[in-house]
Design a protein around this motif. Sequence first.
Motif, PDB file in Angstrom:
ATOM      1  N   LEU A   9     -19.089  33.421 -63.785  1.00  0.00           N
ATOM      2  CA  LEU A   9     -20.060  32.974 -64.779  1.00  0.00           C
ATOM      3  C   LEU A   9     -21.092  32.028 -64.168  1.00  0.00           C
ATOM      4  O   LEU A   9     -22.278  32.110 -64.485  1.00  0.00           O
ATOM      5  N   ASN A  10     -20.655  31.153 -63.288  1.00  0.00           N
ATOM      6  CA  ASN A  10     -21.580  30.239 -62.615  1.00  0.00           C
ATOM      7  C   ASN A  10     -22.579  31.003 -61.754  1.00  0.00           C
ATOM      8  O   ASN A  10     -23.752  30.666 -61.703  1.00  0.00           O
ATOM      9  N   LYS A  11     -22.112  32.054 -61.091  1.00  0.00           N
ATOM     10  CA  LYS A  11     -22.993  32.864 -60.258  1.00  0.00           C
ATOM     11  C   LYS A  11     -24.042  33.561 -61.121  1.00  0.00           C
ATOM     12  O   LYS A  11     -25.224  33.596 -60.780  1.00  0.00           O
ATOM     13  N   VAL A  12     -23.633  34.085 -62.254  1.00  0.00           N
ATOM     14  CA  VAL A  12     -24.571  34.744 -63.169  1.00  0.00           C
ATOM     15  C   VAL A  12     -25.607  33.749 -63.666  1.00  0.00           C
ATOM     16  O   VAL A  12     -26.797  34.046 -63.725  1.00  0.00           O
ATOM     17  N   LYS A  13     -25.182  32.545 -64.002  1.00  0.00           N
ATOM     18  CA  LYS A  13     -26.098  31.490 -64.452  1.00  0.00           C
ATOM     19  C   LYS A  13     -27.154  31.209 -63.389  1.00  0.00           C
ATOM     20  O   LYS A  13     -28.335  31.119 -63.673  1.00  0.00           O
ATOM     21  N   LYS A  14     -26.707  31.059 -62.146  1.00  0.00           N
ATOM     22  CA  LYS A  14     -27.622  30.771 -61.055  1.00  0.00           C
ATOM     23  C   LYS A  14     -28.622  31.892 -60.875  1.00  0.00           C
ATOM     24  O   LYS A  14     -29.814  31.659 -60.711  1.00  0.00           O
ATOM     25  N   GLU A  15     -28.145  33.142 -60.900  1.00  0.00           N
ATOM     26  CA  GLU A  15     -29.031  34.280 -60.689  1.00  0.00           C
ATOM     27  C   GLU A  15     -30.078  34.379 -61.796  1.00  0.00           C
ATOM     28  O   GLU A  15     -31.239  34.666 -61.526  1.00  0.00           O
ATOM     29  N   LYS A  16     -29.685  34.140 -63.021  1.00  0.00           N
ATOM     30  CA  LYS A  16     -30.622  34.214 -64.129  1.00  0.00           C
ATOM     31  C   LYS A  16     -31.662  33.112 -64.042  1.00  0.00           C
ATOM     32  O   LYS A  16     -32.811  33.293 -64.404  1.00  0.00           O
ATOM     33  N   PHE A  17     -31.263  31.941 -63.577  1.00  0.00           N
ATOM     34  CA  PHE A  17     -32.155  30.799 -63.545  1.00  0.00           C
ATOM     35  C   PHE A  17     -33.124  30.854 -62.381  1.00  0.00           C
ATOM     36  O   PHE A  17     -34.180  30.247 -62.426  1.00  0.00           O
ATOM     37  N   LEU A  18     -32.781  31.586 -61.336  1.00  0.00           N
ATOM     38  CA  LEU A  18     -33.626  31.618 -60.148  1.00  0.00           C
ATOM     39  C   LEU A  18     -34.660  32.734 -60.232  1.00  0.00           C
ATOM     40  O   LEU A  18     -34.628  33.693 -59.485  1.00  0.00           O
ATOM     41  N   ASP A  19     -35.583  32.592 -61.149  1.00  0.00           N
ATOM     42  CA  ASP A  19     -36.660  33.560 -61.231  1.00  0.00           C
ATOM     43  C   ASP A  19     -37.724  33.215 -60.185  1.00  0.00           C
ATOM     44  O   ASP A  19     -37.609  32.229 -59.448  1.00  0.00           O
ATOM     45  N   GLN A  20     -38.759  34.030 -60.124  1.00  0.00           N
ATOM     46  CA  GLN A  20     -39.798  33.847 -59.114  1.00  0.00           C
ATOM     47  C   GLN A  20     -40.476  32.484 -59.203  1.00  0.00           C
ATOM     48  O   GLN A  20     -40.738  31.850 -58.190  1.00  0.00           O
ATOM     49  N   ARG A  21     -40.748  32.016 -60.412  1.00  0.00           N
ATOM     50  CA  ARG A  21     -41.425  30.732 -60.565  1.00  0.00           C
ATOM     51  C   ARG A  21     -40.575  29.590 -60.022  1.00  0.00           C
ATOM     52  O   ARG A  21     -41.085  28.702 -59.330  1.00  0.00           O
ATOM     53  N   ASN A  22     -39.287  29.633 -60.295  1.00  0.00           N
ATOM     54  CA  ASN A  22     -38.413  28.565 -59.813  1.00  0.00           C
ATOM     55  C   ASN A  22     -38.331  28.568 -58.290  1.00  0.00           C
ATOM     56  O   ASN A  22     -38.312  27.508 -57.666  1.00  0.00           O
ATOM     57  N   LEU A  23     -38.295  29.750 -57.690  1.00  0.00           N
ATOM     58  CA  LEU A  23     -38.292  29.823 -56.232  1.00  0.00           C
ATOM     59  C   LEU A  23     -39.610  29.303 -55.657  1.00  0.00           C
ATOM     60  O   LEU A  23     -39.620  28.636 -54.621  1.00  0.00           O
ATOM     61  N   GLU A  24     -40.719  29.593 -56.340  1.00  0.00           N
ATOM     62  CA  GLU A  24     -42.011  29.067 -55.921  1.00  0.00           C
ATOM     63  C   GLU A  24     -42.025  27.544 -55.978  1.00  0.00           C
ATOM     64  O   GLU A  24     -42.559  26.890 -55.087  1.00  0.00           O
ATOM     65  N   ILE A  25     -41.445  26.994 -57.027  1.00  0.00           N
ATOM     66  CA  ILE A  25     -41.387  25.533 -57.165  1.00  0.00           C
ATOM     67  C   ILE A  25     -40.588  24.932 -56.014  1.00  0.00           C
ATOM     68  O   ILE A  25     -41.007  23.944 -55.406  1.00  0.00           O
ATOM     69  N   ILE A  26     -39.455  25.533 -55.674  1.00  0.00           N
ATOM     70  CA  ILE A  26     -38.647  25.031 -54.562  1.00  0.00           C
ATOM     71  C   ILE A  26     -39.432  25.134 -53.258  1.00  0.00           C
ATOM     72  O   ILE A  26     -39.409  24.217 -52.423  1.00  0.00           O
ATOM     73  N   LYS A  27     -40.162  26.231 -53.080  1.00  0.00           N
ATOM     74  CA  LYS A  27     -40.976  26.393 -51.866  1.00  0.00           C
ATOM     75  C   LYS A  27     -42.054  25.309 -51.803  1.00  0.00           C
ATOM     76  O   LYS A  27     -42.298  24.730 -50.746  1.00  0.00           O
ATOM     77  N   MET A  28     -42.686  25.037 -52.933  1.00  0.00           N
ATOM     78  CA  MET A  28     -43.714  23.995 -52.977  1.00  0.00           C
ATOM     79  C   MET A  28     -43.121  22.618 -52.667  1.00  0.00           C
ATOM     80  O   MET A  28     -43.739  21.807 -51.974  1.00  0.00           O
ATOM     81  N   LEU A  29     -41.914  22.368 -53.175  1.00  0.00           N
ATOM     82  CA  LEU A  29     -41.230  21.113 -52.847  1.00  0.00           C
ATOM     83  C   LEU A  29     -40.993  21.022 -51.346  1.00  0.00           C
ATOM     84  O   LEU A  29     -41.161  19.960 -50.744  1.00  0.00           O
ATOM     85  N   VAL A  69     -33.837  21.520 -51.712  1.00  0.00           N
ATOM     86  CA  VAL A  69     -34.656  22.223 -50.723  1.00  0.00           C
ATOM     87  C   VAL A  69     -33.830  22.538 -49.486  1.00  0.00           C
ATOM     88  O   VAL A  69     -33.864  23.655 -48.965  1.00  0.00           O
ATOM     89  N   SER A  70     -33.067  21.565 -49.023  1.00  0.00           N
ATOM     90  CA  SER A  70     -32.223  21.756 -47.843  1.00  0.00           C
ATOM     91  C   SER A  70     -31.233  22.898 -48.039  1.00  0.00           C
ATOM     92  O   SER A  70     -31.048  23.740 -47.151  1.00  0.00           O
ATOM     93  N   LYS A  71     -30.637  22.954 -49.210  1.00  0.00           N
ATOM     94  CA  LYS A  71     -29.661  24.002 -49.513  1.00  0.00           C
ATOM     95  C   LYS A  71     -30.319  25.390 -49.479  1.00  0.00           C
ATOM     96  O   LYS A  71     -29.735  26.339 -48.963  1.00  0.00           O
ATOM     97  N   PHE A  72     -31.516  25.499 -50.002  1.00  0.00           N
ATOM     98  CA  PHE A  72     -32.211  26.781 -50.035  1.00  0.00           C
ATOM     99  C   PHE A  72     -32.692  27.184 -48.648  1.00  0.00           C
ATOM    100  O   PHE A  72     -32.703  28.365 -48.306  1.00  0.00           O
ATOM    101  N   ILE A  73     -33.096  26.217 -47.829  1.00  0.00           N
ATOM    102  CA  ILE A  73     -33.514  26.523 -46.464  1.00  0.00           C
ATOM    103  C   ILE A  73     -32.304  27.011 -45.665  1.00  0.00           C
ATOM    104  O   ILE A  73     -32.374  28.036 -44.981  1.00  0.00           O
ATOM    105  N   LYS A  74     -31.195  26.290 -45.750  1.00  0.00           N
ATOM    106  CA  LYS A  74     -29.975  26.676 -45.033  1.00  0.00           C
ATOM    107  C   LYS A  74     -29.453  28.046 -45.487  1.00  0.00           C
ATOM    108  O   LYS A  74     -28.925  28.799 -44.703  1.00  0.00           O
ATOM    109  N   GLY A  75     -29.627  28.340 -46.775  1.00  0.00           N
ATOM    110  CA  GLY A  75     -29.178  29.612 -47.322  1.00  0.00           C
ATOM    111  C   GLY A  75     -30.131  30.765 -47.039  1.00  0.00           C
ATOM    112  O   GLY A  75     -29.857  31.910 -47.404  1.00  0.00           O
TER     113      GLY A  75
END
Length: 79
Positions: A9-29, A69-75
Amino acid sequence: MEQETILRLNKVKKEKFLDQRNLEIIKMLSEGMSSKEIAEVFLISSRTVEAIVGSLCAINECKNRTHLVSKFIKGGQLG
């Protein structure tokens, strides 16, 4: 609830929340942009950006935006 079910369930939550805009925001950060600068790009308030970042931190179990940001870069999720 079984541990496996909770993890799924946690994985599904994460996948649903990580849309393109949210990834763009993380990239901008990751590029050092402030909440105000990001808000201007998306035509939203800086408080909305801060709320999105807070939600992303909570879902990804991060202490702050730097950790996020660090977590997303490492991943390898930021191209």
